[in-house]
Design a protein around this motif. Structure first.
Motif, PDB file in Angstrom:
ATOM      1  N   ASP A  46       0.817  -1.216   0.000  1.00  0.00           N
ATOM      2  CA  ASP A  46       0.000   0.000   0.000  1.00  0.00           C
ATOM      3  C   ASP A  46       0.851   1.266   0.000  1.00  0.00           C
ATOM      4  OD1 ASP A  46       1.019  -0.467   2.499  1.00  0.00           O
ATOM      5  OD2 ASP A  46      -0.735   0.325   3.570  1.00  0.00           O
ATOM      6  N   LEU A  47       2.159   1.137  -0.209  1.00  0.00           N
ATOM      7  CA  LEU A  47       3.012   2.332  -0.252  1.00  0.00           C
ATOM      8  C   LEU A  47       2.641   3.176  -1.467  1.00  0.00           C
ATOM      9  CD1 LEU A  47       5.558   3.940   0.717  1.00  0.00           C
ATOM     10  CD2 LEU A  47       6.875   2.544  -0.896  1.00  0.00           C
ATOM     11  N   ALA A  48       2.292   4.442  -1.230  1.00  0.00           N
ATOM     12  CA  ALA A  48       1.898   5.325  -2.327  1.00  0.00           C
ATOM     13  C   ALA A  48       3.114   6.060  -2.872  1.00  0.00           C
ATOM     14  CB  ALA A  48       0.853   6.333  -1.831  1.00  0.00           C
ATOM     15  N   VAL A  49       3.362   5.881  -4.151  1.00  0.00           N
ATOM     16  CA  VAL A  49       4.443   6.599  -4.816  1.00  0.00           C
ATOM     17  C   VAL A  49       4.014   6.887  -6.249  1.00  0.00           C
ATOM     18  CG1 VAL A  49       5.616   4.401  -5.307  1.00  0.00           C
ATOM     19  CG2 VAL A  49       6.877   6.547  -5.524  1.00  0.00           C
ATOM     20  N   ARG A  50       4.184   8.145  -6.665  1.00  0.00           N
ATOM     21  CA  ARG A  50       3.749   8.530  -8.009  1.00  0.00           C
ATOM     22  C   ARG A  50       4.936   8.342  -8.970  1.00  0.00           C
ATOM     23  NH1 ARG A  50       2.008  13.949  -7.288  1.00  0.00           N
ATOM     24  NH2 ARG A  50      -0.170  13.388  -7.047  1.00  0.00           N
ATOM     25  N   TRP A  51       4.685   7.665 -10.078  1.00  0.00           N
ATOM     26  CA  TRP A  51       5.749   7.480 -11.063  1.00  0.00           C
ATOM     27  C   TRP A  51       5.102   7.194 -12.407  1.00  0.00           C
ATOM     28  CZ3 TRP A  51       6.647   2.825 -13.726  1.00  0.00           C
ATOM     29  CH2 TRP A  51       5.842   1.750 -13.312  1.00  0.00           C
ATOM     30  N   ASN A  52       5.900   7.296 -13.451  1.00  0.00           N
ATOM     31  CA  ASN A  52       5.353   7.000 -14.767  1.00  0.00           C
ATOM     32  C   ASN A  52       6.426   6.488 -15.727  1.00  0.00           C
ATOM     33  OD1 ASN A  52       3.756   6.800 -16.998  1.00  0.00           O
ATOM     34  ND2 ASN A  52       3.220   8.958 -17.133  1.00  0.00           N
ATOM     35  N   CYS A  53       7.372   7.337 -16.148  1.00  0.00           N
ATOM     36  CA  CYS A  53       8.229   6.936 -17.264  1.00  0.00           C
ATOM     37  C   CYS A  53       9.486   6.174 -16.842  1.00  0.00           C
ATOM     38  CB  CYS A  53       8.624   8.168 -18.077  1.00  0.00           C
ATOM     39  SG  CYS A  53       9.870   9.216 -17.297  1.00  0.00           S
ATOM     40  N   LYS A  54       9.957   6.370 -15.633  1.00  0.00           N
ATOM     41  CA  LYS A  54      11.212   5.768 -15.160  1.00  0.00           C
ATOM     42  C   LYS A  54      12.396   6.169 -16.032  1.00  0.00           C
ATOM     43  CE  LYS A  54      11.803   1.812 -13.300  1.00  0.00           C
ATOM     44  NZ  LYS A  54      11.880   0.338 -13.099  1.00  0.00           N
ATOM     45  N   ALA A  55      12.295   7.331 -16.667  1.00  0.00           N
ATOM     46  CA  ALA A  55      13.377   7.758 -17.556  1.00  0.00           C
ATOM     47  C   ALA A  55      13.730   9.226 -17.359  1.00  0.00           C
ATOM     48  CB  ALA A  55      12.986   7.507 -19.011  1.00  0.00           C
ATOM     49  N   GLY A  56      13.228   9.813 -16.300  1.00  0.00           N
ATOM     50  CA  GLY A  56      13.565  11.211 -16.031  1.00  0.00           C
ATOM     51  C   GLY A  56      12.931  12.188 -17.002  1.00  0.00           C
ATOM     52  N   LYS A  57      11.813  11.806 -17.596  1.00  0.00           N
ATOM     53  CA  LYS A  57      11.200  12.685 -18.584  1.00  0.00           C
ATOM     54  C   LYS A  57       9.759  13.076 -18.254  1.00  0.00           C
ATOM     55  CE  LYS A  57      14.656  13.355 -21.126  1.00  0.00           C
ATOM     56  NZ  LYS A  57      15.270  14.699 -21.027  1.00  0.00           N
ATOM     57  N   CYS A  58       9.126  12.366 -17.333  1.00  0.00           N
ATOM     58  CA  CYS A  58       7.723  12.699 -17.055  1.00  0.00           C
ATOM     59  C   CYS A  58       7.583  13.618 -15.850  1.00  0.00           C
ATOM     60  CB  CYS A  58       6.906  11.432 -16.848  1.00  0.00           C
ATOM     61  SG  CYS A  58       7.213  10.599 -15.278  1.00  0.00           S
ATOM     62  N   GLY A  59       8.589  13.642 -14.998  1.00  0.00           N
ATOM     63  CA  GLY A  59       8.551  14.537 -13.843  1.00  0.00           C
ATOM     64  C   GLY A  59       7.598  14.092 -12.756  1.00  0.00           C
ATOM     65  N   SER A  60       7.218  12.817 -12.732  1.00  0.00           N
ATOM     66  CA  SER A  60       6.217  12.356 -11.764  1.00  0.00           C
ATOM     67  C   SER A  60       6.806  11.988 -10.409  1.00  0.00           C
ATOM     68  CB  SER A  60       5.482  11.130 -12.319  1.00  0.00           C
ATOM     69  OG  SER A  60       4.829  11.451 -13.510  1.00  0.00           O
ATOM     70  N   CYS A  61       8.007  11.394 -10.404  1.00  0.00           N
ATOM     71  CA  CYS A  61       8.488  10.741  -9.193  1.00  0.00           C
ATOM     72  C   CYS A  61       9.348  11.657  -8.310  1.00  0.00           C
ATOM     73  CB  CYS A  61       9.241   9.458  -9.537  1.00  0.00           C
ATOM     74  SG  CYS A  61      10.728   9.728 -10.507  1.00  0.00           S
ATOM     75  N   SER A  62       9.007  12.935  -8.293  1.00  0.00           N
ATOM     76  CA  SER A  62       9.752  13.874  -7.456  1.00  0.00           C
ATOM     77  C   SER A  62       9.552  13.555  -5.985  1.00  0.00           C
ATOM     78  CB  SER A  62       9.290  15.301  -7.740  1.00  0.00           C
ATOM     79  OG  SER A  62       9.437  15.596  -9.099  1.00  0.00           O
ATOM     80  N   ALA A  63      10.633  13.596  -5.244  1.00  0.00           N
ATOM     81  CA  ALA A  63      10.575  13.347  -3.800  1.00  0.00           C
ATOM     82  C   ALA A  63      11.845  13.934  -3.188  1.00  0.00           C
ATOM     83  CB  ALA A  63      10.472  11.851  -3.522  1.00  0.00           C
ATOM     84  N   GLU A  64      12.081  13.634  -1.929  1.00  0.00           N
ATOM     85  CA  GLU A  64      13.315  14.097  -1.303  1.00  0.00           C
ATOM     86  C   GLU A  64      14.079  12.898  -0.770  1.00  0.00           C
ATOM     87  OE1 GLU A  64      12.778  17.443   1.286  1.00  0.00           O
ATOM     88  OE2 GLU A  64      11.412  18.420  -0.133  1.00  0.00           O
ATOM     89  N   ILE A  65      15.318  12.793  -1.215  1.00  0.00           N
ATOM     90  CA  ILE A  65      16.151  11.655  -0.838  1.00  0.00           C
ATOM     91  C   ILE A  65      17.298  12.179   0.020  1.00  0.00           C
ATOM     92  CG2 ILE A  65      17.594   9.776  -1.697  1.00  0.00           C
ATOM     93  CD1 ILE A  65      15.883   9.911  -4.295  1.00  0.00           C
ATOM     94  N   ASN A  66      17.381  11.689   1.219  1.00  0.00           N
ATOM     95  CA  ASN A  66      18.335  12.214   2.205  1.00  0.00           C
ATOM     96  C   ASN A  66      18.254  13.743   2.282  1.00  0.00           C
ATOM     97  OD1 ASN A  66      19.091   9.670   2.873  1.00  0.00           O
ATOM     98  ND2 ASN A  66      21.074   9.723   1.832  1.00  0.00           N
ATOM     99  N   GLY A  67      17.033  14.228   2.254  1.00  0.00           N
ATOM    100  CA  GLY A  67      16.785  15.655   2.433  1.00  0.00           C
ATOM    101  C   GLY A  67      16.940  16.502   1.191  1.00  0.00           C
ATOM    102  N   LYS A  68      17.345  15.904   0.068  1.00  0.00           N
ATOM    103  CA  LYS A  68      17.536  16.677  -1.160  1.00  0.00           C
ATOM    104  C   LYS A  68      16.428  16.378  -2.157  1.00  0.00           C
ATOM    105  CE  LYS A  68      22.592  16.897  -1.122  1.00  0.00           C
ATOM    106  NZ  LYS A  68      23.809  16.508  -1.851  1.00  0.00           N
ATOM    107  N   PRO A  69      15.849  17.433  -2.749  1.00  0.00           N
ATOM    108  CA  PRO A  69      14.831  17.208  -3.773  1.00  0.00           C
ATOM    109  C   PRO A  69      15.438  16.517  -4.996  1.00  0.00           C
ATOM    110  CG  PRO A  69      14.713  19.447  -2.907  1.00  0.00           C
ATOM    111  CD  PRO A  69      15.990  18.850  -2.405  1.00  0.00           C
TER     112      PRO A  69
END
Lengths: 250, 274
Positions: A46-69
């Protein structure tokens, strides 16, 4: 090489949440999004995560990793040591919906505030002719994938919720710049950039440029040139006088 | 792990609706290092430049080397070093008035309003923000919309003055090749002055306002091929503006230090030609 990585992922919704630890298999060549998908498949369906292209082109999977966008799909696991704890949270500038998914409608509202491309009235579609050198600057800004990481990292709205009304954010100030520099756009966008979109609030600390996954020089090529155009109009009497006399548009 | 409830009256990343995360930042890298290094670097320059600007000694060496901190030397006090005053002496000789009081304020304002230095001191001194995705400590924020920060918009006027001052520095570097008694000579000091002035031009010409003036304000480059060419050159330099900003702080200090050491007799200028 495979190893078991430790992931600390924020889980929750508008009522609250917490960073939760997971031990997940990590394989060579993977990106953070791959690991999150494995986590969904094995431990947290049930983990919610938005994603689409997996190629850095759709801009869907934005998040913060170790505090960095960052984009989840463009952050390689190889940048971490096997013993590192990888912390993943939703973007902290926008309202959270659930887990890693945020409500980015603030950006759509800001997009609607910018008048669209305005070609000369006498030109019909199909009659547009432009020299390459004239459109190059605008074309750089067209690389934007609207991941909104620049909006997320911009301290004007990230640290000051009250500024969301008056500040469009780097992505949309860049859109204003794109149209202002467009050779066939006849709308005067300079006054609105300062008065309606909050260009004066930008203090050019370049975080938007730092996080842009497309490598767009947002600050140097869009925000500062727009600030200079505003200075032409409002703070430079010599330029104002010259424009008034000649009534020319460069 | 215990769930984090949101506190009332919170702001910034703790604002209502955003993910409730206890830590104000989750950055695990040494994000504090760049602003700390910037603060240290700028403080070193400020202290050195202040001391030297008011020292009123050791600013003219070997009868031809004038340090940039005293150029142009227009104080009546410059009479102590015959040949240092290329543009006349008319400012009163006062301990609180630098000999180059005509230009130093403009150079300070040129750098103070520079787009790169703004980023540097907003991050390092104002912590606004100290680093990306690190919360700033201020309760409110208005950016550059109010006095005094709205004055950053007149950067271009300080750029125009900086061009004139760079011309004066160039003149100083050129006339330093002529010794009053030995004629044309080349010493290590000449090379130091030349390198310094070349880098000062790089910093000045790479300015964002220069880029705008050269052609950035145009919408149709194709109608202005010469200005477009100038704009492309300045744009290439502009990508290194921050680098030049730091290099020139260092070369200004080193150039002044060299002149001061020669002027004080601590070292002797090595004569290469003449």
């Amino acid at each position: 090489m495979s190893y078991t990585g430790t992931f600390r992922i924020w889980r929750g919704d508008t009522d609250g949440g917490a960073l939760t630890d997971f031990e997940v298999e990590v394989n060579e060549g993977e990106v953070v999004l791959d690991v999150l998908h494995r986590l969904q498949a094995t431990q947290a369906p049930d983990l919610a995560v938005r994603w689409n292209c997996k190629a850095g082109k759709c801009g869907s999977c934005s998040a913060e990793i170790n505090g960095k966008p960052r984009l989840l799909c463009m952050t390689r696991m190889s940048v971490f040591e096997p013993g590192d704890v990888v912390t993943v949270t939703p973007m902290r500038t926008f309202p959270v919906i659930r887990d890693l998914v945020t409500d980015v409608s603030f950006n759509y509202a800001k997009a609607r505030e910018i008048p669209s491309f305005t070609p000369p009235a006498e030109l019909a579609p199909g009659e547009y002719r432009m020299a390459q050198v004239d459109v190059e600057r605008s074309q750089e800004f067209r690389k934007c994938i609207e991941c909104y990481l620049c909006q997320d990292t911009c301290h004007v709205v990230r640290d000051h919720e009250e500024n969301k009304d008056s500040f469009a954010g780097p992505r949309f100030l860049m859109r204003v710049a794109e149209l202002e520099m467009h050779p066939l756009d006849v709308a005067d966008r300079v006054p609105a950039a300062q008065e309606e979109h909050g260009l004066g609030q930008c203090n050019i600390t370049k975080c938007c440029t730092d996080v842009c996954p497309e490598g767009i020089k947002i600050t140097d090529n869009a925000l500062i040139p727009m600030k200079e155009r505003v200075a032409d109009r409002r703070y430079d009497p010599l330029v104002w006088l010259g424009r008034t006399i000649s009534r020319r548009r460069g | 792990m215990t769930a984090t409830a949101r506190s009332t009256g919170s702001r910034g990343v703790d604002s209502p609706g955003r993910a409730a995360i206890r830590a104000r930042t989750l950055r695990s890298d040494r994000w504090w290092l760049p602003p700390a290094a910037t603060t240290a670097g700028l403080l070193v320059f400020i202290v050195y430049a202040t001391v030297r600007a008011f020292q009123q000694q050791y600013f003219f060496a070997d009868e031809r080397y004038l340090t940039p901190f005293y150029s142009p030397c227009v104080s009546l006090g410059c009479a102590a070093e015959p040949g240092a005053a290329h543009f006349g002496m008319f400012l009163p000789d006062h301990p609180l008035l630098p000999y180059a009081a005509l230009t130093l304020p403009f150079l300070l304002l040129f750098r103070l309003t520079c787009y790169y230095y703004r980023k540097a001191y907003y991050r390092s001194f104002a912590l606004s923000p100290a680093a990306c995705a690190v919360p700033e400590p201020h309760a409110t924020y208005t950016g550059e919309t109010r006095f005094p920060l709205i004055m950053q918009n007149v950067h271009r006027y300080f750029f125009y003055v900086a061009v004139l001052i760079s011309l004066i520095n160039t003149y100083d570097a050129v006339v330093a090749f002529r010794h009053p008694t030995d004629g044309f000579v080349v010493g290590v000091g000449n090379l130091v002055l030349l390198v310094n002035v070349a880098l000062l031009w790089c910093y000045t010409a790479s300015c964002h306002s220069c880029r705008h003036v050269m052609g950035g304000r145009l919408t149709h480059f194709s109608k202005h091929p010469v200005r477009y060419r100038l704009w492309t050159w300045v744009s290439a330099l502009n990508t290194r503006h921050a680098t030049f900003a730091w290099i020139t702080l260092a070369t200004l200090i080193l150039t002044d230090l060299y002149v001061a050491l020669v002027a004080s007799g601590t070292i002797t200028d090595l004569r290469l030609i003449g």
